[in-house]
Motif scaffolding. Structure first.
Motif, PDB file in Angstrom:
ATOM      1  N   ARG A 179       0.811  -1.208   0.000  1.00  0.00           N
ATOM      2  CA  ARG A 179       0.000   0.000   0.000  1.00  0.00           C
ATOM      3  C   ARG A 179       0.854   1.273   0.000  1.00  0.00           C
ATOM      4  N   LYS A 180       1.929   1.242   0.789  1.00  0.00           N
ATOM      5  CA  LYS A 180       2.720   2.461   0.950  1.00  0.00           C
ATOM      6  C   LYS A 180       3.424   2.856  -0.364  1.00  0.00           C
ATOM      7  N   MET A 182       2.718   1.793  -3.311  1.00  0.00           N
ATOM      8  CA  MET A 182       1.707   2.010  -4.338  1.00  0.00           C
ATOM      9  C   MET A 182       1.198   3.454  -4.280  1.00  0.00           C
ATOM     10  N   MET A 183       0.879   3.884  -3.074  1.00  0.00           N
ATOM     11  CA  MET A 183       0.444   5.270  -2.871  1.00  0.00           C
ATOM     12  C   MET A 183       1.511   6.235  -3.380  1.00  0.00           C
ATOM     13  N   GLU A 184       2.756   5.887  -3.068  1.00  0.00           N
ATOM     14  CA  GLU A 184       3.854   6.770  -3.430  1.00  0.00           C
ATOM     15  C   GLU A 184       3.996   6.867  -4.948  1.00  0.00           C
ATOM     16  N   LEU A 186       1.661   6.463  -7.156  1.00  0.00           N
ATOM     17  CA  LEU A 186       0.543   7.265  -7.661  1.00  0.00           C
ATOM     18  C   LEU A 186       0.752   8.749  -7.377  1.00  0.00           C
ATOM     19  N   ARG A 187       1.403   9.022  -6.253  1.00  0.00           N
ATOM     20  CA  ARG A 187       1.638  10.419  -5.891  1.00  0.00           C
ATOM     21  C   ARG A 187       2.702  11.051  -6.778  1.00  0.00           C
TER      22      ARG A 187
ATOM     23  N   THR B 147      -6.543   2.430  -3.453  1.00  0.00           N
ATOM     24  CA  THR B 147      -5.576   1.569  -2.762  1.00  0.00           C
ATOM     25  C   THR B 147      -6.252   0.702  -1.702  1.00  0.00           C
ATOM     26  N   GLU B 315       6.076  10.004   9.912  1.00  0.00           N
ATOM     27  CA  GLU B 315       5.684   9.823   8.523  1.00  0.00           C
ATOM     28  C   GLU B 315       4.606  10.826   8.125  1.00  0.00           C
ATOM     29  N   PRO B 475      -2.256  17.281  -9.194  1.00  0.00           N
ATOM     30  CA  PRO B 475      -2.761  15.902  -9.133  1.00  0.00           C
ATOM     31  C   PRO B 475      -2.331  15.137  -7.882  1.00  0.00           C
ATOM     32  N   GLU B 476      -1.082  15.381  -7.438  1.00  0.00           N
ATOM     33  CA  GLU B 476      -0.628  14.600  -6.279  1.00  0.00           C
ATOM     34  C   GLU B 476      -1.269  15.078  -4.981  1.00  0.00           C
ATOM     35  N   PHE B 480      -7.992  11.099  -3.768  1.00  0.00           N
ATOM     36  CA  PHE B 480      -7.667  10.277  -2.598  1.00  0.00           C
ATOM     37  C   PHE B 480      -6.343  10.690  -1.956  1.00  0.00           C
ATOM     38  N   GLN B 481      -5.720  11.714  -2.502  1.00  0.00           N
ATOM     39  CA  GLN B 481      -4.463  12.177  -1.925  1.00  0.00           C
ATOM     40  C   GLN B 481      -4.591  13.579  -1.331  1.00  0.00           C
ATOM     41  N   SER B 485      -2.002  11.212   0.983  1.00  0.00           N
ATOM     42  CA  SER B 485      -2.489   9.863   0.740  1.00  0.00           C
ATOM     43  C   SER B 485      -2.748   9.153   2.064  1.00  0.00           C
TER      44      SER B 485
END
Lengths: 524, 528
Positions: A179-180, A182-184, A186-187, B147, B315, B475-476, B480-481, B485
């Motif tokens: 998940r982590k 993957m999120m990254e 996409l970001r 996700t 984080e 976009p980032e 959902f972000q 995120s």
């Protein structure tokens, strides 16, 4: 390379005609020949190799090709075509790249973070640690990008279960990163390269060095969104490097083609792709010789194919419209220098360097890009430099060297047009900029060649002089070049694209060529 | 013992008030704390000069969700929208383009510059309206999370995918182009005339630190087609009496449902016990307890000031610190003693909408370039309105208000943001000088001038780095972000602390959606 066998129609019947003998055209031809097809390659120039051809630009001095990054070629293609048996040898990893500085020691960046450590530490201890993490992150997300870049792209719009499955399976590769990560992924994809690298590193010199390939041949600056996707693309494609440089890749491909029985015709300019009732018949050359085949694979740029080689009435209106709007504005000038001695940088005169990039800050890079918006050349261009004669001494006489420079940015549609003066004054600018970092460069120059986007268009037949055949914008990458032709096939039966205008884009990768060949084989 | 509220809402901006109204409507006890003496946050109207009521920051209403107007009965509480009638572009060569709400009239105007573009315009509008209808579902519900492995999430994604596919290949591809292209590249696909493309492309850059050639700016063009007033697409409007009146209507609605609202009540920080928000602490040390705390402030202010770094894990803290705000715009408000007269077109009919100073693409790019290297644009893009023409109640008879949105004015100027006060008047002069090129008598007619730099927006309105959208709409930082995120559903890592401002999905603009969706999420997920 046999001369064309006259106008005998029996001799000119093939299973597949490949237009263009660049690395992609040769890859497609070799793979199709290997599958048992009778293949002919038609190249308009007198030599094969396209942008990766060894060419003499001054007596005794040879370029290693226009695109000098020899670290992108796909390993699978090398294996499948047995290129290592045809003279291709590879290093273990991309060669170190040097970023010279006006004030400061410069930075010699090894791909391997362990080797890079001491160099980066000269600038920032924190960055040396983060570079380890940076490489580790890229390695972790590699499986997803390998899947994305090295396979036929799924059709997003099609409703068939096979496409849905392919799409789902790509999604699954992304999921598998956890998940982590993957999120990254996409970001960071849509980000601008400056923002992402600034999150990692405090040394701009390091960030600029890494960012360089994201902007190669593009109409974007480091602050343009989505440039990070191009950085990731380059990082994921970059790997082992051909020791003999780019031209050694096409040399091996040519040998492979010849051994597989491919007919290679040079000086064979295609005038028209013949189509009847929406089905491919063959091609006719400028000298009116004709070749027949049910399949034509075109490695020329898509705009040339659809706007010059095919009669407009065979092309659906929507496709024609999209092709007209395909962004193909070249922004790269190529400079070749013949040197009487090795290139040395003033900040590190003892260092022998194969690759260097000159750009010290993101603002400097962005300013270089800004100028193209107003159709001007950059006053401080970004230079991507290779000295191919170090690893391949046959390119220059003994103790002499060849310097290959990709200079950004200089627009194809220059305000005031590309005459001799504009060409040479930009050439001077590039040389002066390099000279301001190098040791006694001007004295060492024996000859130089400057190729503007217009020259590149004329010599290599690339629309707009774009070295990637079409801009690497996200929209032109997701369905490259346009949705109707995004998976190598086209609305015209038997016509395929197999050049850099197709997924996954430009650079000496062999991937569009091999994926197109796979598509053709799959289609039977 | 002091009362424990069900929810305390920090910030009485329009989103905080919407959230309060929905929670109160559901029977919850709600307290809104606003630090200023007026409600509305950036959607306020103030009498800065006698008789002149300025909508200081937000000056037009476009995306305000019609169902919120209905559900909160805002019309009953005094909300009234007056549609913008046209969009006017003066040109330096004495020509001009005016796009009217009457499409035939617009076509005739465009045809003066390009017959082909005049033909294409309706087709373009149709395609964009279709796309906007698809996107409406995204702004009217919490962002889908690709996700998540939660079955209901996956079902939702599948449903959305199905609807997406239902658009057909052409619109699907159009959607892909909108998400990835620059506003200019996208418009290039349709139009040839720069006179048309320049004013259309600017809607892609408003409030962002990007230029019209920056990839990813195309989708914001949709906002223009998403503006809805009373269910009618493509309409933007003034709030009668000023944007602040809209905020007051929401406040009145919230109060009618039983919410308690206090102005001049700043919050010092959120009270956190065992990782849960349990109320707020005021600057004098007083504590007000509640079951939940909802922040209408931007994510940076919420977490770094109200929550505090010590209460956040590393984080999450990293994510919040790299959240991009980078304000890029300022405001200049003028009180004038006469109607502004544009030398390129006589009369005032064309001034009943918005007026764009953006005479060409290179003009816009040069303005952007100056900002990239830490300066305000000498010749900026200006979006100007004269609300007093259509709503005479905001200015004394015969006199007018000119409200200018100005871009680019980067928060981070090269001298350092704190040096903005020294540059403020120079910035104001650049704006007035630019306008005066089109309105020759402007300077003499000015009775009062207010200049708001990004620094002022931060200091006076609490918008970190002066970002009018509580964070870059890149976009980032979307869907959902937004804001980061993993935390896009109005929840935060602090239990019982929620977000309801423009820093949450679907983002900035006077639309009320983040406030509404936050409240509905809290109510349906048992968060309150």
């Amino acid at each position: 390379m046999t001369p064309a066998p006259g106008n005998n129609p029996e001799n000119n019947k093939y299973d597949v005609i490949v237009i263009g003998a660049g690395h992609n055209g040769l890859t497609t031809a070799a793979m199709l020949a290997k599958s048992g097809r009778k293949v002919v390659v038609l190249e308009r120039r007198l030599i094969v190799g396209g942008l990766a051809a060894r060419e003499e630009f001054h007596p005794g001095f040879y370029t290693d090709g226009i695109l000098h990054d020899a670290s992108l070629f796909d390993e699978k293609v090398i294996r499948e075509l047995g290129l290592s048996y045809h003279g291709l040898t590879m290093t273990d990893c991309p060669p170190p790249i040097f970023a010279p500085q006006r004030e400061g020691p410069g930075l010699l960046l090894h791909h391997d973070p362990v080797l890079a450590k001491s160099e980066i530490e000269k600038h920032s201890a924190g960055d040396a640690t983060r570079y380890v993490e940076y490489r580790a992150f890229l390695d972790r997300v590699r499986p997803f990008f390998n899947r994305l870049l090295r396979s036929i792209p799924p059709d997003v719009a099609a409703g068939g279960w096979r496409d849905q499955l392919a799409l789902a399976s790509t999604g699954l590769t992304l999921r598998r990163l956890g998940r982590k990560d993957m999120m990254e992924v996409l970001r960071i994809g849509p980000m601008c390269v400056a923002d992402w690298l600034n999150e990692w590193f405090e040394t701009q010199l390091l960030s600029c060095l890494l960012a360089g390939p994201a902007l190669t041949c593009s109409s974007t600056g480091p602050w343009s969104p989505a440039t990070n996707a191009m950085l990731l693309r380059h990082e994921m494609l970059s790997g082992r490097t051909a020791t003999g440089g780019s031209s050694s890749i096409t040399d091996a491909l040519r040998v492979s083609c010849e051994q597989l029985g491919v007919d290679l015709h040079t000086n064979a300019t295609v005038k028209e792709v013949r189509i009847t009732g929406g089905v491919i018949e063959g091609v006719t050359l400028q000298d009116s010789e004709s070749f027949d085949a049910p399949i034509v694979a075109a490695s020329c740029d898509p705009k040339t194919l659809f706007c010059s080689l095919i009669d407009g009435r065979h092309i659906p209106a929507r496709l024609e419209d999209r092709m007209t709007h395909l962004r193909t504005l070249g922004t790269t000038v190529k400079v070749h220098l013949a040197l009487g001695k090795p290139l040395r940088f003033a900040c590190r005169p003892d260092l022998e360097i194969q690759h260097a990039r000159i750009a010290e800050s993101f603002d400097e890079m962005e300013r270089a890009f800004d100028s193209t918006k107003y159709r001007h050349c950059a006053t401080s261009p970004i230079l991507d430099i290779a000295i191919p004669s170090i690893s391949n001494p046959t390119l220059a006489p003994k103790d002499h060297h060849v310097v290959s420079i990709l200079a950004h940015f200089a627009p194809y549609d220059l305000d005031g047009s590309w005459g001799n003066d504009a060409r040479e004054s930009f050439g001077d600018l590039v040389v002066n900029r390099l000279a301001s970092y190098a040791v006694d460069l001007n004295d060492a120059i024996i000859a130089r060649e400057v190729l503007t986007p217009l020259d590149i268009e004329t010599r290599y037949g690339l629309t707009g002089g774009h070295l990637h055949h079409a801009e690497h914008g996200l929209d032109q990458m997701i369905t490259r070049p346009v949705p109707e032709c995004a998976r190598y096939g086209t609305p015209i039966r038997g016509l395929y694209l197999c050049g850099s205008g197709s997924h996954p884009g430009g650079g000496i990768t062999g991937l569009p060529g091999s994926l197109a060949a796979k598509t053709i084989i799959k289609a039977g | 013992m002091a009362k424990t509220y069900d929810a305390i809402i920090i910030g009485g901006g329009h989103n905080g008030l919407v959230c309060a109204a929905y929670l109160a409507k559901a029977g919850k006890s709600v307290l809104v704390l606003e630090r200023s003496h007026v409600l509305g946050g950036a959607a306020v109207t103030e009498e800065l000069h006698p008789g002149f009521h300025f909508s200081v920051c937000s000056y037009v209403v476009s995306l305000f969700r019609p169902h919120i107007i209905r559900e909160l009965e805002l019309a009953k509480h005094g909300m009234e929208l007056i549609p913008l009638e046209c969009s006017f572009l003066p040109l330096p060569d004495g020509d001009s383009l005016c796009r009217w709400s009457d499409s035939h009239r617009t076509r005739r105007e465009i045809a003066r510059f390009s017959a082909k573009d005049a033909e294409t315009a309706p087709e373009f509008a149709l395609a964009m309206t279709k796309m906007a209808q698809f996107f409406k579902q995204i702004i009217d519900s919490p962002a889908p999370d690709p996700t998540s492995l939660n079955p209901s999430e996956i079902m939702r994604l599948l449903r959305l995918t199905k609807q997406f596919r239902g658009l057909g290949p052409d619109l699907m591809y159009l959607n892909m182009q909108l998400m990835t292209m620059s506003a200019l590249d996208f418009l290039d696909l349709w139009f040839e005339s720069e006179v048309l493309k320049a004013p259309m492309s600017v809607s892609g850059i408003i409030g962002t630190f990007l230029g019209v050639r920056s990839p990813g700016t195309a989708y914001v063009l949709l906002h223009h087609y998403m503006g809805e007033i009373d269910g009618a697409f493509r309409s933007w409007g003034f709030s009668k009496g000023g944007t602040g009146r809209l905020s007051l209507a929401i406040a009145a609605s919230a109060q009618a449902f039983g919410a308690e609202i206090r102005t001049e009540s700043p919050v010092d920080h959120v009270m956190i016990q065992n990782g849960r928000a349990v109320g707020v602490v005021l600057p004098n040390g007083d504590e007000i307890r509640s079951k939940t705390v909802v922040s209408g402030l931007d994510p940076n202010r919420t977490f770094l000031k109200m929550v505090g770094e010590k209460n956040l894990d590393d984080e999450f803290l990293t994510k919040i610190k790299r959240y991009k705000l980078r304000g890029s715009s300022g405001k200049v408000n003028l009180a004038v003693d006469r109607l502004p007269e544009f030398s390129c077109r006589a009369g005032s009919e064309h001034l009943r909408g918005d007026i764009a100073i953006c005479p060409g693409i290179d003009y816009l790019e040069r303005a952007y370039d100056e900002a990239k290297y830490g300066d305000f644009s000498r010749r900026p893009y200006i979006n100007m309105v004269v609300p007093s023409i259509v709503d005479p109640s905001v200015a004394p008879p015969g006199k007018h208000i000119i409200s200018c949105f100005v871009q680019y004015a980067p928060y981070h100027i090269k001298e350092g943001a704190e040096h903005w006060p020294e540059r403020r008047e120079a910035f104001g002069d650049a704006v007035v000088d630019t306008l005066a090129e089109y309105v020759p008598g402007l300077k003499e007619s000015i009775l009062y001038r207010q200049v708001l730099t990004p620094w002022d927006l931060e200091q006076e309105f609490g918008l970190t780095e002066g970002n009018i959208f509580h964070g870059e709409l890149s976009p980032e930082q979307l869907l959902f972000q937004r804001p980061t995120s993993g935390w896009a559903r109005y929840r935060t890592p602090i239990r019982d602390l929620w977000l309801c401002g423009s820093g949450a999905h679907p983002g900035g603009g006077v639309m009320g959606a983040p406030g509404e969706l936050a409240a509905k999420t809290m109510l349906t997920s048992g968060g309150i």
